[in-house]
Design a protein around this motif. Structure first.
Motif, short mmCIF file in Angstrom:
data_model
loop_
_atom_site.label_atom_id
_atom_site.label_comp_id
_atom_site.label_asym_id
_atom_site.label_seq_id
_atom_site.Cartn_x
_atom_site.Cartn_y
_atom_site.Cartn_z
N GLU A 181 0.82 -1.22 0.00
CA GLU A 181 0.00 0.00 0.00
C GLU A 181 0.85 1.26 0.00
OE1 GLU A 181 -3.23 0.90 2.60
OE2 GLU A 181 -4.28 -0.95 2.09
N GLN B 226 -4.41 -10.18 -2.36
CA GLN B 226 -5.40 -11.25 -2.19
C GLN B 226 -5.22 -12.34 -3.24
OE1 GLN B 226 -9.07 -9.06 -2.43
NE2 GLN B 226 -8.83 -8.15 -0.39
N ASN C 64 -4.08 -4.03 -2.99
CA ASN C 64 -4.71 -4.97 -2.05
C ASN C 64 -5.31 -6.17 -2.79
OD1 ASN C 64 -4.07 -3.67 0.37
ND2 ASN C 64 -5.79 -2.25 0.13
N LYS D 148 -4.46 1.83 -4.25
CA LYS D 148 -4.42 1.01 -3.03
C LYS D 148 -5.30 -0.22 -3.19
CE LYS D 148 -3.17 4.49 0.38
NZ LYS D 148 -3.57 5.23 1.58
N GLU D 149 -6.47 -0.01 -3.76
CA GLU D 149 -7.39 -1.13 -4.00
C GLU D 149 -6.74 -2.14 -4.95
OE1 GLU D 149 -11.33 -1.51 -6.69
OE2 GLU D 149 -11.42 0.04 -5.15
#
Length: 181
Positions: free
Chosen positions: A15, A58, A54, A50-51
């Motif tokens: 991030e 995942q 992330n 950031k999304e």
């Protein structure tokens, strides 16, 4: 994961890299759009980056994809990204390679170094058998980089990817784990 070569290193994005990733994407928006599908304007925000990071973490945890930043050794500046996507296990043991490099950094050998690091990672740490990459026939620099790093052209996929609202042909390249060829 951090892999180092002569001029660059690749590592998993976190991030804290979101602003640098956003800068890379903004400064190269027009350049990248020649080769990659269009993205919406809201892509060019820190929260979306950031999304994106992330989501990549995942996907890494699920062994589906591995996204890395390409950084200069001297300055730690983010100059590109390189990813192994669509990881398939079982009888396939393969992935798709994707990459972008800051236009100002082209022609310096950085992407060649990055691809070599990712090939090593894919074959000797992820235990993949095959890595594939698609490239537009007009992207001569990318074709040369793939050939220099051991990829072989396996043919033309007609109208493979929609870029800028137009279906584009792509050459399909692949490299096989050297111990299994």
């Amino acid at each position: 994961m951090k892999k180092i070569s002569q001029h660059i290193y690749v590592r998993t994005l976190t991030e804290s890299d979101a602003e640098a990733l956003l800068t890379l994407e903004r400064e190269n928006r027009t350049y990248f759009q020649q080769f990659t599908p269009l993205v919406q304007d809201d892509f060019f925000t820190v929260p979306r980056q950031k999304e994106r990071i992330n989501r990549s973490m995942q996907r890494r945890a699920k062994d589906e994809a591995y996204m890395h930043g390409i950084f200069l050794n001297e300055t730690d500046a983010l100059i590109g990204t390189i990813s192994l996507n669509s990881v398939e296990r079982g009888p396939i043991q393969g992935a798709l390679l994707g990459y972008v490099l800051d236009e100002k950094q082209g022609g310096k050998g950085y992407m060649t170094e990055a691809i070599r690091l990712i090939i090593d990672y894919a074959f000797y740490e992820l235990y993949l058998h095959r890595i594939e990459a698609g490239v537009k026939p007009s992207n001569i620099g990318s074709i040369r980089v793939l050939e220099k790093t051991g990829f072989e052209n396996e043919g033309l996929h007609r109208k493979k990817v929609k870029i800028n609202d137009k279906w584009e042909d792509h050459y399909w390249f692949a490299i096989i784990h050297p111990d299994e060829s």
